[in-house]
Design a protein around this motif. Structure first.
Motif, PDB file in Angstrom:
ATOM      1  N   ASP A   1      75.280  17.323  37.551  1.00  0.00           N
ATOM      2  CA  ASP A   1      73.871  17.114  37.895  1.00  0.00           C
ATOM      3  C   ASP A   1      73.098  18.407  38.132  1.00  0.00           C
ATOM      4  OD1 ASP A   1      74.043  14.297  37.836  1.00  0.00           O
ATOM      5  OD2 ASP A   1      74.948  14.305  39.827  1.00  0.00           O
ATOM      6  N   ARG A   2      73.804  19.483  38.456  1.00  0.00           N
ATOM      7  CA  ARG A   2      73.125  20.730  38.840  1.00  0.00           C
ATOM      8  C   ARG A   2      72.966  21.624  37.610  1.00  0.00           C
ATOM      9  NH1 ARG A   2      72.992  22.196  44.218  1.00  0.00           N
ATOM     10  NH2 ARG A   2      73.618  24.345  43.762  1.00  0.00           N
ATOM     11  N   THR A   3      71.855  21.473  36.954  1.00  0.00           N
ATOM     12  CA  THR A   3      71.557  22.239  35.747  1.00  0.00           C
ATOM     13  C   THR A   3      70.304  23.081  35.966  1.00  0.00           C
ATOM     14  OG1 THR A   3      70.126  20.553  34.764  1.00  0.00           O
ATOM     15  CG2 THR A   3      72.516  20.365  34.346  1.00  0.00           C
ATOM     16  N   LEU A   4      70.097  24.035  35.074  1.00  0.00           N
ATOM     17  CA  LEU A   4      68.877  24.847  35.150  1.00  0.00           C
ATOM     18  C   LEU A   4      67.654  23.957  35.043  1.00  0.00           C
ATOM     19  CD1 LEU A   4      67.573  27.673  35.239  1.00  0.00           C
ATOM     20  CD2 LEU A   4      67.701  27.700  32.736  1.00  0.00           C
ATOM     21  N   ASP A   5      67.729  22.949  34.197  1.00  0.00           N
ATOM     22  CA  ASP A   5      66.587  22.055  34.014  1.00  0.00           C
ATOM     23  C   ASP A   5      66.310  21.228  35.270  1.00  0.00           C
ATOM     24  OD1 ASP A   5      64.614  20.902  32.024  1.00  0.00           O
ATOM     25  OD2 ASP A   5      65.654  19.082  32.652  1.00  0.00           O
ATOM     26  N   SER A   6      67.359  20.658  35.871  1.00  0.00           N
ATOM     27  CA  SER A   6      67.153  19.752  37.005  1.00  0.00           C
ATOM     28  C   SER A   6      66.795  20.484  38.294  1.00  0.00           C
ATOM     29  CB  SER A   6      68.406  18.895  37.236  1.00  0.00           C
ATOM     30  OG  SER A   6      69.507  19.699  37.630  1.00  0.00           O
ATOM     31  N   LEU A   7      67.355  21.680  38.493  1.00  0.00           N
ATOM     32  CA  LEU A   7      67.129  22.395  39.754  1.00  0.00           C
ATOM     33  C   LEU A   7      65.894  23.289  39.728  1.00  0.00           C
ATOM     34  CD1 LEU A   7      70.698  23.512  40.898  1.00  0.00           C
ATOM     35  CD2 LEU A   7      69.320  21.605  41.739  1.00  0.00           C
ATOM     36  N   TYR A   8      65.499  23.770  38.528  1.00  0.00           N
ATOM     37  CA  TYR A   8      64.411  24.744  38.481  1.00  0.00           C
ATOM     38  C   TYR A   8      63.302  24.386  37.489  1.00  0.00           C
ATOM     39  CZ  TYR A   8      67.234  27.549  41.539  1.00  0.00           C
ATOM     40  OH  TYR A   8      67.945  27.958  42.644  1.00  0.00           O
ATOM     41  N   ILE A   9      63.631  24.076  36.266  1.00  0.00           N
ATOM     42  CA  ILE A   9      62.569  23.889  35.271  1.00  0.00           C
ATOM     43  C   ILE A   9      61.707  22.673  35.585  1.00  0.00           C
ATOM     44  CG2 ILE A   9      62.019  23.613  32.842  1.00  0.00           C
ATOM     45  CD1 ILE A   9      63.305  26.302  33.604  1.00  0.00           C
ATOM     46  N   GLN A  10      62.317  21.511  35.762  1.00  0.00           N
ATOM     47  CA  GLN A  10      61.535  20.303  36.020  1.00  0.00           C
ATOM     48  C   GLN A  10      60.799  20.348  37.364  1.00  0.00           C
ATOM     49  OE1 GLN A  10      60.726  18.081  33.778  1.00  0.00           O
ATOM     50  NE2 GLN A  10      61.984  19.224  32.304  1.00  0.00           N
ATOM     51  N   PRO A  11      61.441  20.800  38.458  1.00  0.00           N
ATOM     52  CA  PRO A  11      60.680  20.920  39.710  1.00  0.00           C
ATOM     53  C   PRO A  11      59.493  21.872  39.583  1.00  0.00           C
ATOM     54  CG  PRO A  11      63.014  20.958  40.181  1.00  0.00           C
ATOM     55  CD  PRO A  11      62.881  21.015  38.683  1.00  0.00           C
ATOM     56  N   LEU A  12      59.688  23.005  38.928  1.00  0.00           N
ATOM     57  CA  LEU A  12      58.572  23.941  38.756  1.00  0.00           C
ATOM     58  C   LEU A  12      57.475  23.335  37.899  1.00  0.00           C
ATOM     59  CD1 LEU A  12      60.308  27.415  38.279  1.00  0.00           C
ATOM     60  CD2 LEU A  12      58.697  26.756  40.091  1.00  0.00           C
ATOM     61  N   LEU A  13      57.860  22.615  36.868  1.00  0.00           N
ATOM     62  CA  LEU A  13      56.865  21.984  36.003  1.00  0.00           C
ATOM     63  C   LEU A  13      56.016  20.999  36.793  1.00  0.00           C
ATOM     64  CD1 LEU A  13      56.081  21.986  32.981  1.00  0.00           C
ATOM     65  CD2 LEU A  13      57.548  19.972  32.721  1.00  0.00           C
ATOM     66  N   GLN A  14      56.656  20.192  37.646  1.00  0.00           N
ATOM     67  CA  GLN A  14      55.921  19.217  38.443  1.00  0.00           C
ATOM     68  C   GLN A  14      55.026  19.903  39.464  1.00  0.00           C
ATOM     69  OE1 GLN A  14      55.896  15.754  38.052  1.00  0.00           O
ATOM     70  NE2 GLN A  14      54.143  16.068  39.388  1.00  0.00           N
ATOM     71  N   ILE A  15      55.555  20.921  40.126  1.00  0.00           N
ATOM     72  CA  ILE A  15      54.764  21.658  41.119  1.00  0.00           C
ATOM     73  C   ILE A  15      53.538  22.278  40.466  1.00  0.00           C
ATOM     74  CG2 ILE A  15      54.742  23.700  42.606  1.00  0.00           C
ATOM     75  CD1 ILE A  15      57.758  23.115  43.111  1.00  0.00           C
ATOM     76  N   LEU A  16      53.728  22.909  39.334  1.00  0.00           N
ATOM     77  CA  LEU A  16      52.617  23.606  38.680  1.00  0.00           C
ATOM     78  C   LEU A  16      51.614  22.639  38.075  1.00  0.00           C
ATOM     79  CD1 LEU A  16      54.647  26.539  37.136  1.00  0.00           C
ATOM     80  CD2 LEU A  16      52.954  26.674  38.980  1.00  0.00           C
ATOM     81  N   HIS A  17      52.072  21.490  37.594  1.00  0.00           N
ATOM     82  CA  HIS A  17      51.117  20.472  37.146  1.00  0.00           C
ATOM     83  C   HIS A  17      50.234  20.036  38.318  1.00  0.00           C
ATOM     84  CE1 HIS A  17      52.473  20.355  33.166  1.00  0.00           C
ATOM     85  NE2 HIS A  17      53.327  19.335  33.196  1.00  0.00           N
ATOM     86  N   ASN A  18      50.831  19.871  39.488  1.00  0.00           N
ATOM     87  CA  ASN A  18      50.055  19.460  40.659  1.00  0.00           C
ATOM     88  C   ASN A  18      49.128  20.572  41.137  1.00  0.00           C
ATOM     89  OD1 ASN A  18      51.295  16.964  40.666  1.00  0.00           O
ATOM     90  ND2 ASN A  18      52.854  17.544  42.168  1.00  0.00           N
ATOM     91  N   GLN A  19      49.555  21.816  40.951  1.00  0.00           N
ATOM     92  CA  GLN A  19      48.725  22.953  41.357  1.00  0.00           C
ATOM     93  C   GLN A  19      47.581  23.213  40.371  1.00  0.00           C
ATOM     94  OE1 GLN A  19      49.726  23.219  44.631  1.00  0.00           O
ATOM     95  NE2 GLN A  19      49.538  25.438  44.419  1.00  0.00           N
ATOM     96  N   ASN A  20      47.663  22.589  39.213  1.00  0.00           N
ATOM     97  CA  ASN A  20      46.646  22.792  38.170  1.00  0.00           C
ATOM     98  C   ASN A  20      46.135  21.448  37.658  1.00  0.00           C
ATOM     99  OD1 ASN A  20      46.764  25.901  37.427  1.00  0.00           O
ATOM    100  ND2 ASN A  20      48.871  25.225  37.800  1.00  0.00           N
ATOM    101  N   PRO A  21      45.490  20.661  38.531  1.00  0.00           N
ATOM    102  CA  PRO A  21      45.025  19.332  38.130  1.00  0.00           C
ATOM    103  C   PRO A  21      43.920  19.410  37.074  1.00  0.00           C
ATOM    104  CG  PRO A  21      44.078  19.942  40.246  1.00  0.00           C
ATOM    105  CD  PRO A  21      45.084  21.003  39.921  1.00  0.00           C
ATOM    106  N   GLN A  22      43.929  18.444  36.200  1.00  0.00           N
ATOM    107  CA  GLN A  22      42.875  18.351  35.187  1.00  0.00           C
ATOM    108  C   GLN A  22      41.750  17.492  35.749  1.00  0.00           C
ATOM    109  OE1 GLN A  22      43.168  20.131  32.188  1.00  0.00           O
ATOM    110  NE2 GLN A  22      44.910  20.933  33.371  1.00  0.00           N
ATOM    111  N   THR A  23      40.689  18.137  36.178  1.00  0.00           N
ATOM    112  CA  THR A  23      39.555  17.432  36.777  1.00  0.00           C
ATOM    113  C   THR A  23      38.252  17.954  36.177  1.00  0.00           C
ATOM    114  OG1 THR A  23      39.148  19.014  38.575  1.00  0.00           O
ATOM    115  CG2 THR A  23      40.888  17.355  38.939  1.00  0.00           C
TER     116      THR A  23
END
Length: 309
Positions: free
Chosen positions: A99-121
Motif C-alpha cells: 500500500d505504501r507507494t510513491l503515488d499513494s503517499l505523496y503524489i495523490q495527496p499532493l494533487l488533492q491538496i493543490l487542487h484545493n489550494q487552487n479552486p476554479q472559481t
C-alpha cells in the motif's frame, strides 16, 4: 433602525436581544454558527508558516507528508524502490508494503491538496499561476526529494511517469527553453538518481541533488546551477564533524562557509545531512552553527523541535 451587515449581522441574528457579548463570546458564536463568513477555500494550512526544514526520511513518520506540512516543513524526502513496475516507498525492502507507494503517499495527496489550494472559481478565471501548499505564502514551493534506491537509470522513467498527474496540472517547477519556471512542487532526485540522464531531460522537472563538497571539482564535468540542481547536499560528519560540544574550530566552520559559499555562488541551496540527533543540546548547537553560517535547509528528524528552534 439600520441592520448591521457582515459579521455583525450574524452576531445579531444568533445572540439574544438583550445580550451584549464580549469579543470572546462573539468569536464563539460565529464559530458555532458555522458561518460562511469564516470559510474560504484555501484553509488547509491556515496560519502555518513555511520553514526551511527538510523532513529527513519523511515516510517514517506516523503520517507521511501531512505531519511535515502541519509543522510548516517545506521539504520532504521519500526513498523509492522500483519493484515489478511499482515505486514502493521505504528505506529497505524489509520495510516495504503493497500500500505504501510513491503515488499513494505523496503524489495523490499532493494533487488533492493543490487542487484545493487552487479552486476554479469566478475569481481565478484566467489565472496562470498556482498556489503552493502553504496558505500564508502561496508562492512557496514544496521541495519533494526522491531518493532512488534501485538502479537509477532503470528507475528514472518510472519516477518521471509517476509525476505526470502533478506535471499535467502545472504544479511542477520546470526548466525549459532556457527558463526556470517555479511552481508549487520542486522535485529533486538524490541517492541513485542518474546525473547524466537528468542533464538530458528537456523539459526538466526532475532535478538533481548536487554534491555540496564537490561543486568545484572539475572531474565531475558538470556546470552546476539551479536549473540542474536547486539543492546541494553532503555528509556533515564527513566534511565538518564537530560534535556540538565546546567550540567549533575555525577549520570546521571554514568548511561550512566554503561549501555554502560554493553553492550560493551558483544559486543553489545548501544542506548537510547526517547531523547528530542526540544529545539535544549538542544537536541544537550544530543547528545553530549551520544556520549562522548560511546553510539553507535544516535537515531534521525531530520536526517539532526543528520547527520551534
Amino acid at each position: 433602525m439600520r441592520t448591521p451587515g457582515g459579521i455583525l449581522a450574524v452576531l445579531y441574528s444568533v445572540a439574544p436581544a438583550a445580550a451584549k457579548p464580549g469579543v470572546d463570546q462573539q468569536i464563539a458564536q460565529l464559530e458555532s454558527s458555522n458561518s460562511k463568513l469564516l470559510q474560504y477555500p484555501t484553509q488547509f494550512t491556515q496560519s502555518i508558516m513555511p520553514k526551511a526544514i527538510h523532513s529527513h526520511n519523511d515516510y517514517w513518520r506516523d503520517v507521511p507528508l501531512l505531519t511535515a506540512l502541519s509543522f510548516g516543513v517545506a521539504s520532504v524526502e521519500a526513498d523509492v524502490s522500483l519493484i515489478n513496475g511499482t515505486l514502493y516507498v521505504g528505506h529497505e525492502n524489509q520495510a516495504l508494503t503493497p500500500d505504501r507507494t510513491l503515488d499513494s503517499l505523496y503524489i495523490q495527496p499532493l494533487l488533492q491538496i493543490l487542487h484545493n489550494q487552487n479552486p476554479q472559481t469566478e475569481f481565478t478565471a484566467g489565472s496562470t499561476s498556482h498556489n503552493g501548499v502553504f496558505d500564508v505564502d502561496g508562492g512557496q514551493t514544496l521541495q519533494l526529494v526522491i531518493e532512488i534506491k534501485t538502479d537509477g537509470v532503470a528507475t528514472l522513467p518510472s519516477v518521471l511517469a509517476a509525476l505526470e498527474p502533478l506535471r499535467s496540472a502545472g504544479y511542477l517547477t520546470t526548466f525549459a527553453n532556457g527558463t526556470l519556471t517555479r511552481s508549487a512542487v520542486t522535485v529533486v532526485g538524490t541517492g541513485n538518481s542518474p546525473l547524466e540522464q537528468i542533464k538530458e531531460l528537456s523539459p526538466r522537472d526532475f532535478f538533481f541533488d548536487a554534491p555540496l563538497s564537490q561543486l568545484t571539482d572539475p572531474s565531475l564535468n558538470t556546470t552546476w546551477d539551479a536549473t540542474l540542481a536547486p539543492l546541494a547536499s553532503t555528509d556533515y560528519e564527513a566534511v565538518v564533524g564537530w560534535n556540538g560540544f565546546g567550540t567549533i574550530s575555525d577549520e570546521q566552520k571554514g568548511n561550512i562557509t566554503k561549501f555554502v559559499g560554493d553553492a550560493h555562488e551558483r544559486g543553489i541551496a545548501a544542506r548537510f545531512w547526517n547531523t547528530p540527533a542526540w544529545p539535544v543540546s549538542a544537536r541544537e548547537n550544530i543547528w545553530r552553527a549551520l544556520l549562522e553560517n548560511g546553510v539553507d535547509w535544516l535537515n531534521a528528524d525531530d520536526l517539532a523541535a526543528a520547527s520551534s528552534f
